[in-house]
Design an enzyme around this catalytic site. Structure first.
Site, PDB file in Angstrom:
ATOM      1  N   TRP A 258      29.989 -53.179  40.348  1.00 20.77           N
ATOM      2  CA  TRP A 258      29.434 -51.841  40.080  1.00 20.77           C
ATOM      3  C   TRP A 258      30.320 -51.092  39.078  1.00 20.77           C
ATOM      4  CZ3 TRP A 258      31.357 -46.929  40.456  1.00 20.77           C
ATOM      5  CH2 TRP A 258      30.437 -45.880  40.361  1.00 20.77           C
ATOM      6  N   HIS A 259      31.656 -51.270  39.236  1.00 21.31           N
ATOM      7  CA  HIS A 259      32.565 -50.524  38.365  1.00 21.31           C
ATOM      8  C   HIS A 259      32.457 -50.962  36.908  1.00 21.31           C
ATOM      9  CE1 HIS A 259      34.455 -48.996  42.008  1.00 21.31           C
ATOM     10  NE2 HIS A 259      34.918 -48.046  41.243  1.00 21.31           N
ATOM     11  N   GLY A 260      32.181 -52.200  36.677  1.00 25.80           N
ATOM     12  CA  GLY A 260      32.077 -52.588  35.274  1.00 25.80           C
ATOM     13  C   GLY A 260      31.883 -54.068  35.095  1.00 25.80           C
TER      14      GLY A 260
END
Lengths: 314, 522
Positions: B338-340
């Site tokens: 989700w973060h990257g």
């Protein structure tokens, strides 16, 4: 809602008062260029006859005491960094010129012959900030006249921020005796009484050349020197110009541009040219960390040579 | 528009003032217009002609609009199917969930997966045409995707009714305090608030402003200052040795918390100005006594989202032990993704997942050990050790979160202690000059991102402000009442001295370089 607006207004007033108090309170600025404030003190206090050196960091290593001894002039080394701009530098000196003063100027090659550096100098916000700090009484009316209130406030805010951080540093390190010093906090460690560097530049290889790529100069780039010369003449002061030291290897690469610079100066400059570029061309071993900074060995050659040139011109 | 920009400090008062001046029935329109303006201005202010083609921005707008419209209609369909007992509801849920996820994949993950496959193919000696999709990652895409997913699933589960007002639903998706970096609000909590009539309340507004000021303090005084050191070292780790890598790791771990929690505090404060109650995203995570405790206090709205929509549907902890541990790892890996779209985030998340599993595996051994050495009889010391241990583990994993590449991260962790022997020898010999020559690069005019004369004052400022921040976190942690209540009970001069101190710090110690918030890029 009125109560809310009242409290917000009080906060604004408190911050405006704080900014004013911090601005006027004595204090130091942890930035190399704040040394201009200390150097300005020399302009006010050193006795005549005076020899004022203006240029970039290449001038910082000169042997001021030796020049004083040989030429019987008080030496004031106002130089700090070529990126500050010679024109702006000279503007700061004007109000302090006295009859009999000799202003010795140099403009390092890059400041005139490297278009990127030339552009950078004339858009340099950092230098602008510290010239403002050097003489706010001169700059504030100028900003008011131009209506640049926001820019003026920004400069004052940034300088005040530096001062507050300097206070914090002094308080946290129990350095209370230096809490109310002025200018650059390390000035008395890094500079001598003439404004020269207290220690020679350290030697590093490869020599820093900042991707030097020279082009031909334009004569209009030096008009301000004549302007300053006219001003100085009116005050019975004299203006000398000399070409900075440069490594011979780099001189050969850029010879045509440097010679063009010399020709322009020879043709247009109304003051006294005391040398030719080739006079201060030295082998790379005389340089410290960049193509502009001489090491101790190089300086031991340059200062006596300069004294000879200055004697001739005087 | 950044919360720490001058434009925002013009935008916000205008929005709030007009919000209270117009009748309640028109307020949603005003908030929607303001939110769209806020979102568009963000792109306008970052638009560089010639660098990114204009039509990319059109793609971004169309993607966001399509997510809103598709979700709105599908939620109505799902509700209708639920009411009629039809099984086609599941098909609608599938479409509604797949649509924003496909967009998220295209915009954010396509290049990453494509390049990863190409690398594997290259390793196996296979030919794989790895074309890079040259697109702009829409700001806040991870946030609005999660907003839309939770909304649809909640409608499907019957937790909430589908919103019938397209304007209000659009506002739920676009509400400007949370559109670009959360908190990830549930529709059940936020949508009803758009129907409530908020009246101006002095105390609530003042509390909102104080919270905003505190968030801004964390952002511009601590995070942006720590960022200068962290950026300098993380962008060129090979130029530094052990002690600097440790300093940079610590600076980053304070930066990331103060940056994101500062943003979240500002978002909650902004909501509060207009009477909205947004969810707190952090609860003093660096005072956690274990990694699992830390993850209950860090990015709370994301973690609770993953818990409710991934972990619990997978069975949570009510399954076989191996399956439970598998579920934990899946949730952590998902949070990393989700973060990257980068392996560094996946490694960071996997490390945190491993910490959690390791703590489960070693729980009884650790308990026996602490009893054996008598540490459990000194609970304060035991807690302090646990807090420090948790913080250091999180900092260690954080290296991968910030590292520009996995190789940089690897360099970091394998060189954290290089040069210590030499350093210790010089320190023991009390040779100040040698120490200076070792620590301060002589041929550079800057030192760890600051000019040399500015370095020491800046570091002292950072240290002192961290002490203030830490003290406030500890007071809040140990108090049963909110800090604002404690402060409000103090005499007026004490309160105003605090407010003055805060404003003074913001004005005179803030780093005013308009640095983006870290979590904007997620």
């Amino acid at each position: 809602m009125i109560r809310m607006f009242r409290n917000i207004f009080i906060c604004f007033v408190l911050m405006a008062v704080s900014l004013t108090v911090v601005w006027f309170a004595p204090g130091t600025y942890p930035h190399d260029l704040a040394a201009m404030v200390n150097k300005k003190e020399m302009l006010k206090t050193r006795p005549s006859p005076r020899m004022i050196f203006v240029g970039g960091s290449s001038v910082l290593s000169i042997n001021g005491p030796l020049i004083e001894k040989e030429l019987k002039h008080s030496v004031i080394n106002m130089s700090l960094w070529g990126g500050m701009g010679t024109q702006e530098h000279l503007d700061e000196i004007r109000p302090f010129l006295r009859a009999g003063d000799v202003v010795v100027i140099t403009m390092e090659y890059g400041t005139l012959l490297d278009p990127r550096y030339y552009y950078y100098i004339h858009t340099n916000e950092e230098a602008k900030k510290f010239f403002f700090l050097m003489s706010p009484e001169r700059h504030i009316p100028e900003y008011f006249r131009k209506g640049n209130y926001a820019e003026m406030l920004k400069i004052m805010h940034e300088l005040s921020q530096m001062k507050v951080k300097s206070y914090l540093r002094n308080i946290a390190t129990f350095n209370f005796s230096h809490l109310c010093d002025k200018g650059f906090p390390n000035y008395h460690i890094e500079f001598d009484a003439n404004g020269d560097r207290a220690n020679p530049y350290m030697v590093f290889r490869p020599l820093g050349d900042r991707d030097t790529s020279f082009t031909y100069p334009h004569e209009k780039q030096i008009f301000f020197l004549n302007d300053f010369n006219d001003f100085a003449s009116a005050r019975k002061a004299r203006v000398f110009f000399y070409f900075s030291p440069f490594p011979d290897k780099y001189y050969l690469i850029n010879e045509k541009y440097i010679n063009a610079y010399y020709e322009i100066m020879k043709k247009n400059f109304k003051g006294t040219l005391i040398n030719k570029p080739s006079d201060f061309m030295y082998p790379e071993e005389y340089f410290a960390d960049t193509i502009y900074h001489l090491n101790a060995k190089g300086e031991n050659i340059r200062t006596p040579e300069m004294i000879t040139m200055l004697k001739r011109a005087l | 528009m950044l919360f720490n920009s001058l434009e925002f400090f013009i935008f916000l008062p205008a929005v709030v003032l007009l919000y209270f001046l117009i009748p309640h029935k028109w307020r949603w329109i005003w908030l929607l217009v303001s939110s769209i303006f806020f979102f568009c201005y963000f792109y306008y202010s970052t638009y560089i002609p010639g660098k990114v083609p204009f039509y990319y921005y059109i793609f971004v707008a169309v993607a966001l609009l399509s997510v809103i419209i598709v979700n709105y209609y599908i939620a109505l369909r799902i509700e209708k199917c639920r009411a009629s007992g039809s099984h086609t509801g599941s098909l609608y849920v599938f479409i509604g969930v797949a649509f924003p996820l496909i967009l998220l994949f295209i915009f954010k993950y396509f290049n990453f997966f494509n390049q990863s496959i190409a690398q594997i193919a290259n390793f196996l000696g296979l030919r794989y045409p790895s074309a890079v999709l040259n697109i702009l990652i829409p700001v806040g895409i991870s946030y609005y995707t999660f907003h839309s997913l939770s909304y649809l699933i909640d409608v499907h589960r019957g937790t909430i009714n589908a919103e019938r007002h397209l304007g209000i639903f659009s506002l739920y998706m676009l509400f400007f305090p949370k559109i670009v970096a959360g908190p990830i609000e549930r529709a059940k909590r936020l949508i009803p608030q758009f129907y409530e009539e908020h009246v101006f309340d002095y105390q609530r507004t003042a509390d909102g402003l104080k919270l905003m000021a505190w968030g801004l303090f964390k952002k511009i005084v601590i995070a942006d200052r720590a960022a200068i050191v962290a950026n300098e070292v993380f962008n060129n780790p090979q130029g530094y040795f052990g002690i600097y890598l440790i300093i940079a790791s610590l600076c980053f771990i304070f930066q990331v918390y103060c940056d994101f929690s500062g943003y979240s505090d500002m978002a909650v404060g902004i909501g509060q100005l207009m009477g909205f109650r947004l969810t707190d995203n952090f609860k003093r995570p660096y005072l956690s006594k274990s990694i699992s405790d830390l993850w209950r206090r860090w990015h709370i709205t994301l973690i609770s989202w993953l818990r409710d929509y991934v972990y619990i549907p997978m069975g949570g902890n009510r399954v076989a032990r191996w399956r439970w541990q598998y579920n934990i790892m899946v949730v952590f890996i998902l949070s990393g993704i989700w973060h990257g779209a980068n392996w560094t985030f996946i490694i960071w998340a996997a490390m945190n997942g491993f910490y959690q599993l390791f703590s489960i595996w070693t729980n009884s051994i650790r308990n026996k050990f602490t009893s054996f050495i008598g540490l459990s009889k000194v609970p304060k010391l035991h807690n302090a050790i646990k807090i420090i241990n948790t913080f250091l583990l999180f900092t260690f994993a954080g290296i991968f979160f910030r590292a520009n590449s996995t190789s940089d991260g690897w360099y970091f962790i394998t060189n954290l202690f290089t040069g210590f022997g030499k350093l210790m020898k010089i320190v023991i010999a009390l040779d100040y000059e040698k120490l200076r020559l070792l620590l301060v690069p002589q041929n550079k005019v800057t030192f760890l991102g600051f000019s040399k004369p500015a370095f020491f004052p800046e570091m002292i400022t950072l240290f002192l402000t961290l002490v203030v921040w830490g003290a406030i976190e500890i007071i809040q942690e140990n108090s049963s009442r909110p800090l604002r209540i404690i402060i409000s009970e103090k005499p007026w001069y004490f309160r105003w001295a605090l407010y003055f101190g805060m404003l003074f710090a913001l004005v005179f110690l803030g780093v005013y370089s308009n640095q983006q918030f870290i979590y904007f890029k997620f």
